[in-house]
Design a protein around this motif. Sequence first.
Motif, PDB file in Angstrom:
ATOM      1  N   ALA A  29       0.815  -1.218   0.000  1.00  0.00           N
ATOM      2  CA  ALA A  29       0.000   0.000   0.000  1.00  0.00           C
ATOM      3  C   ALA A  29       0.852   1.274   0.000  1.00  0.00           C
ATOM      4  CB  ALA A  29      -0.939  -0.002   1.204  1.00  0.00           C
ATOM      5  N   ALA A  71       2.425   1.675  -3.387  1.00  0.00           N
ATOM      6  CA  ALA A  71       1.412   2.050  -4.380  1.00  0.00           C
ATOM      7  C   ALA A  71       1.098   3.544  -4.251  1.00  0.00           C
ATOM      8  CB  ALA A  71       0.155   1.215  -4.186  1.00  0.00           C
ATOM      9  N   LYS A  72       0.962   3.999  -3.005  1.00  0.00           N
ATOM     10  CA  LYS A  72       0.648   5.409  -2.758  1.00  0.00           C
ATOM     11  C   LYS A  72       1.719   6.315  -3.350  1.00  0.00           C
ATOM     12  CE  LYS A  72      -1.736   5.941   0.974  1.00  0.00           C
ATOM     13  NZ  LYS A  72      -2.083   5.896   2.402  1.00  0.00           N
ATOM     14  N   PHE A  89      -1.534  -4.201  -9.601  1.00  0.00           N
ATOM     15  CA  PHE A  89      -0.581  -4.811  -8.677  1.00  0.00           C
ATOM     16  C   PHE A  89      -0.748  -6.322  -8.724  1.00  0.00           C
ATOM     17  CE2 PHE A  89      -4.476  -4.234  -6.246  1.00  0.00           C
ATOM     18  CZ  PHE A  89      -4.610  -5.434  -5.567  1.00  0.00           C
ATOM     19  N   GLU A 136      -7.089  -0.220   1.491  1.00  0.00           N
ATOM     20  CA  GLU A 136      -6.053   0.717   0.993  1.00  0.00           C
ATOM     21  C   GLU A 136      -6.275   1.089  -0.481  1.00  0.00           C
ATOM     22  OE1 GLU A 136      -3.836   2.088   2.799  1.00  0.00           O
ATOM     23  OE2 GLU A 136      -3.453   0.791   4.525  1.00  0.00           O
ATOM     24  N   GLN A 137      -7.499   0.925  -0.959  1.00  0.00           N
ATOM     25  CA  GLN A 137      -7.850   1.243  -2.355  1.00  0.00           C
ATOM     26  C   GLN A 137      -7.160   0.331  -3.371  1.00  0.00           C
ATOM     27  OE1 GLN A 137      -7.111   5.692  -2.155  1.00  0.00           O
ATOM     28  NE2 GLN A 137      -9.125   5.718  -3.103  1.00  0.00           N
ATOM     29  N   LEU A 138      -6.720  -0.842  -2.891  1.00  0.00           N
ATOM     30  CA  LEU A 138      -6.169  -1.861  -3.776  1.00  0.00           C
ATOM     31  C   LEU A 138      -7.286  -2.860  -4.020  1.00  0.00           C
ATOM     32  CD1 LEU A 138      -2.868  -2.215  -1.758  1.00  0.00           C
ATOM     33  CD2 LEU A 138      -2.901  -1.510  -4.145  1.00  0.00           C
ATOM     34  N   TYR A 164      -5.409  -0.499  -8.729  1.00  0.00           N
ATOM     35  CA  TYR A 164      -5.252   0.503  -7.682  1.00  0.00           C
ATOM     36  C   TYR A 164      -6.088   1.743  -7.992  1.00  0.00           C
ATOM     37  CZ  TYR A 164      -2.875   3.784  -4.498  1.00  0.00           C
ATOM     38  OH  TYR A 164      -2.583   4.699  -3.533  1.00  0.00           O
ATOM     39  N   ARG A 165      -6.817   2.204  -6.996  1.00  0.00           N
ATOM     40  CA  ARG A 165      -7.655   3.403  -7.121  1.00  0.00           C
ATOM     41  C   ARG A 165      -8.378   3.443  -8.469  1.00  0.00           C
ATOM     42  NH1 ARG A 165      -3.667   8.115  -6.124  1.00  0.00           N
ATOM     43  NH2 ARG A 165      -5.457   9.287  -6.879  1.00  0.00           N
TER      44      ARG A 165
END
Length: 263
Positions: free
Chosen positions: A190, A193-194, A203, A232-234, A256-257
């Motif tokens: 996470a 990724a952020k 991912f 975590e928006q994954l 992701y997002r």
Amino acid sequence: GKGKGKGKGKGKGKGKGKGKGKAAVVVEPHAVHGGIFVSRGKEDTLCTLNMVPGVSVYGEKRIAADAETDGGEKKEYRVWNPYRSKLAAAVVGGIDNCHVAPGKKVLYLGAASGTTVSHVSDIVGPTGVVYAVEFSHRSGRDLVEMSKRRPNIVPIVNDARNPKAYRMLVGMVDAIFMDVAQPDQARILAINAKQFLKADGHFMISIKAPCIDSTVEPAVVFAAEVEKMKAEQLRPKEQITLEPFERDHAVVVGVYRPSKTKK
């Protein structure tokens, strides 16, 4: 003492030259995954187009095959063993999309000495990049050495728990592949990724169940990890286990997002 010493030295030096009469090796593009190939034979084997012809990275077999395109010139492929690579295991296991493809920018967490990274380097090709992060200095040495021949690999000997430490080296990426057997790996994914993964980027994470909690069934562990990712928006899209290549492992692939328009 029958048969001792017989047949020694026979056949040496034969078969050099044009090699006529020997069945040509047929290498075809993988039906699903761009940049990955299959060598057809008694047993089909996964392979990638060698970016550095004539060189094996870890003692893997190399295959010369006539290319159908480019005027039939020979190309060299490297055999990709699913017992030695989680990514290869996922491909052989039938994953729908591994998001490692020609021209992609990939952040690879848990690069080790670069066995799989070298194949990712082959796949993304000269227009792609692999940012390969490995914490162990010993493995990192091999990774750095291997990268010298492969300009599309950026080796980073650093801790994936601290992405800010290598933010100056890594651009925004299309995909993250993670093979870090740590209890807090969902959190490590996470935070990386952020920092580096673009919205609607993908991912792929390899989860080793006993490493997270050895007291419960692997399926329970996988489900719990998936929930952590969602927070975590994954957003996980598919999950497969890596049997028979790895025990108690699963690979989860997701986005992701995700933007509202893309389903």
